[in-house]
Each structure stands twice: as structure tokens, then as C-alpha cells.
Write a protein that holds these residues in place. Structure first.
Motif, PDB file in Angstrom:
ATOM      1  N   UNK A   7       3.392   5.871  15.629  1.00  0.00           N
ATOM      2  CA  UNK A   7       3.980   5.437  14.375  1.00  0.00           C
ATOM      3  C   UNK A   7       4.000   6.600  13.402  1.00  0.00           C
ATOM      4  N   UNK A   8       4.830   6.487  12.410  1.00  0.00           N
ATOM      5  CA  UNK A   8       4.932   7.513  11.387  1.00  0.00           C
ATOM      6  C   UNK A   8       3.762   7.352  10.431  1.00  0.00           C
ATOM      7  N   UNK A   9       3.107   8.463  10.098  1.00  0.00           N
ATOM      8  CA  UNK A   9       1.963   8.412   9.195  1.00  0.00           C
ATOM      9  C   UNK A   9       2.449   8.280   7.752  1.00  0.00           C
ATOM     10  N   UNK A  10       2.345   7.083   7.194  1.00  0.00           N
ATOM     11  CA  UNK A  10       2.748   6.852   5.811  1.00  0.00           C
ATOM     12  C   UNK A  10       1.615   6.251   5.002  1.00  0.00           C
ATOM     13  N   UNK A  11       0.413   6.317   5.515  1.00  0.00           N
ATOM     14  CA  UNK A  11      -0.712   5.691   4.850  1.00  0.00           C
ATOM     15  C   UNK A  11      -1.373   6.683   3.883  1.00  0.00           C
ATOM     16  N   UNK A  12      -0.686   6.960   2.790  1.00  0.00           N
ATOM     17  CA  UNK A  12      -1.197   7.874   1.780  1.00  0.00           C
ATOM     18  C   UNK A  12      -0.633   7.460   0.432  1.00  0.00           C
ATOM     19  N   UNK A  13      -1.137   8.071  -0.637  1.00  0.00           N
ATOM     20  CA  UNK A  13      -0.687   7.749  -1.985  1.00  0.00           C
ATOM     21  C   UNK A  13       0.090   8.915  -2.582  1.00  0.00           C
ATOM     22  N   UNK A  14       1.111   8.594  -3.360  1.00  0.00           N
ATOM     23  CA  UNK A  14       1.832   9.615  -4.117  1.00  0.00           C
ATOM     24  C   UNK A  14       1.520   9.496  -5.606  1.00  0.00           C
ATOM     25  N   UNK A  15       0.775   8.455  -5.987  1.00  0.00           N
ATOM     26  CA  UNK A  15       0.395   8.201  -7.380  1.00  0.00           C
ATOM     27  C   UNK A  15      -1.119   8.246  -7.485  1.00  0.00           C
ATOM     28  N   UNK A  16      -1.683   8.254  -8.706  1.00  0.00           N
ATOM     29  CA  UNK A  16      -3.146   8.190  -8.846  1.00  0.00           C
ATOM     30  C   UNK A  16      -3.691   6.956  -8.128  1.00  0.00           C
ATOM     31  N   UNK A  17      -4.842   7.124  -7.487  1.00  0.00           N
ATOM     32  CA  UNK A  17      -5.384   6.076  -6.618  1.00  0.00           C
ATOM     33  C   UNK A  17      -6.465   5.271  -7.307  1.00  0.00           C
ATOM     34  N   UNK A  18      -6.438   3.958  -7.084  1.00  0.00           N
ATOM     35  CA  UNK A  18      -7.493   3.033  -7.513  1.00  0.00           C
ATOM     36  C   UNK A  18      -8.022   2.346  -6.269  1.00  0.00           C
ATOM     37  N   UNK A  19      -9.316   2.059  -6.241  1.00  0.00           N
ATOM     38  CA  UNK A  19      -9.929   1.369  -5.103  1.00  0.00           C
ATOM     39  C   UNK A  19      -9.957  -0.127  -5.382  1.00  0.00           C
ATOM     40  N   UNK A  20      -9.556  -0.898  -4.383  1.00  0.00           N
ATOM     41  CA  UNK A  20      -9.562  -2.362  -4.501  1.00  0.00           C
ATOM     42  C   UNK A  20     -10.969  -2.864  -4.237  1.00  0.00           C
ATOM     43  N   UNK A  21     -11.552  -3.528  -5.213  1.00  0.00           N
ATOM     44  CA  UNK A  21     -12.883  -4.106  -5.066  1.00  0.00           C
ATOM     45  C   UNK A  21     -12.761  -5.612  -4.934  1.00  0.00           C
ATOM     46  N   UNK A  22     -13.077  -6.145  -3.748  1.00  0.00           N
ATOM     47  CA  UNK A  22     -13.012  -7.598  -3.534  1.00  0.00           C
ATOM     48  C   UNK A  22     -14.388  -8.169  -3.375  1.00  0.00           C
TER      49      UNK A  22
END
Length: 134
Positions: free
Chosen positions: A119-134
Motif C-alpha cells: 500500500x502507499x504510505x500515507x499515514x503521516x501529518x502535514x499539519x500540526x499534530x494533536x494526540x487523541x486521548x480516549x
């Protein structure tokens, strides 16, 4: 054939599926929407691992159903929903994602699984990153 070889072969066929190393594995999904200010990193579980497969030399002699390869796929899964931060009011800021509860070795179902080899590697961010806390 020796009796030991026959018993070993039968044991492998009967218990091969239980010896598979297919289990839920931790995985991080990166989600972003064009309208939103942030990329969300979501920690979830996916099915990953090794499943016993077979490759027959007599492919032309067998039915197509006998040639299918088993993959590590979902046995039970649930969906969770996360809120993507920094979205304007006119945008739907929610993202639903699967969580693997249990896994199995079986045929790949394209209704909810990606069944391609690479598969094509698209698992990255182009914007500032926030972590999801559940």
C-alpha cells in the motif's frame, strides 16, 4: 511414508490455525481534514500477524477456492469516534475508526479490509499534530 511423518503432517494440518500469530496490534492512524487546523494522531488496534497459508504446485488442477490464501483479519471489531480539533463550525469535525477486539486467519473481506499486498504510505501529518486521548 513413515508413521511419524504422517502423524506430524496430520498434527500440522489440525493445529496449524491455532499456531498462527494473528492478533490485535497497536497502530497509530493520522487523520486530517483540509478545513481543520490540526492533524489528529489516534492510537488504535488493528489485526496483524502471520497466518498459515499453502501454495500448491498443482495450481491448474485445483479449484479456485482451494488456492485462496488466509490473511490476518478482524473477527470482532468496534468503531470509536474522535473529534478533530481546530475545525470551523461549518465542518463536521468527527472521524470514526475501527478498533480490533479479536482477530482470525481467514479470507480477506474487502468490505472492511485493505487486501492489497503493498500500500502507499500515507499515514503521516502535514499539519500540526494533536494526540487523541480516549
Amino acid at each position: 511414508m513413515s508413521p511419524f511423518f504422517v502423524l506430524s503432517l496430520l498434527f500440522g494440518l489440525i493445529f496449524g490455525q491455532t499456531a498462527s500469530l494473528c492478533a490485535p496490534s497497536e497502530y497509530t492512524i493520522h487523520v486530517e481534514k483540509r478545513e481543520c487546523a490540526y492533524c489528529l494522531a489516534i492510537n488504535t488496534t488493528i489485526c496483524a500477524g502471520f497466518c498459515m497459508t499453502r501454495d500448491s504446485n498443482g495450481k491448474k488442477l485445483l479449484l479456485k477456492s482451494a488456492l485462496s490464501q488466509n490473511v490476518c483479519t478482524y473477527k470482532e471489531m468496534l468503531y470509536r469516534t474522535a473529534l478533530i480539533p481546530g475545525c470551523p463550525h461549518h465542518t463536521i469535525p468527527y472521524y470514526s475508526y475501527p478498533v480490533a477486539v479479536s482477530c482470525k486467519c481467514g479470507k480477506c473481506n474487502t468490505d472492511y479490509s485493505d487486501c492489497v499486498r503493498e500500500r502507499v504510505r500515507t499515514n503521516y501529518c502535514t499539519k500540526p499534530q494533536k494526540l487523541c486521548n480516549l
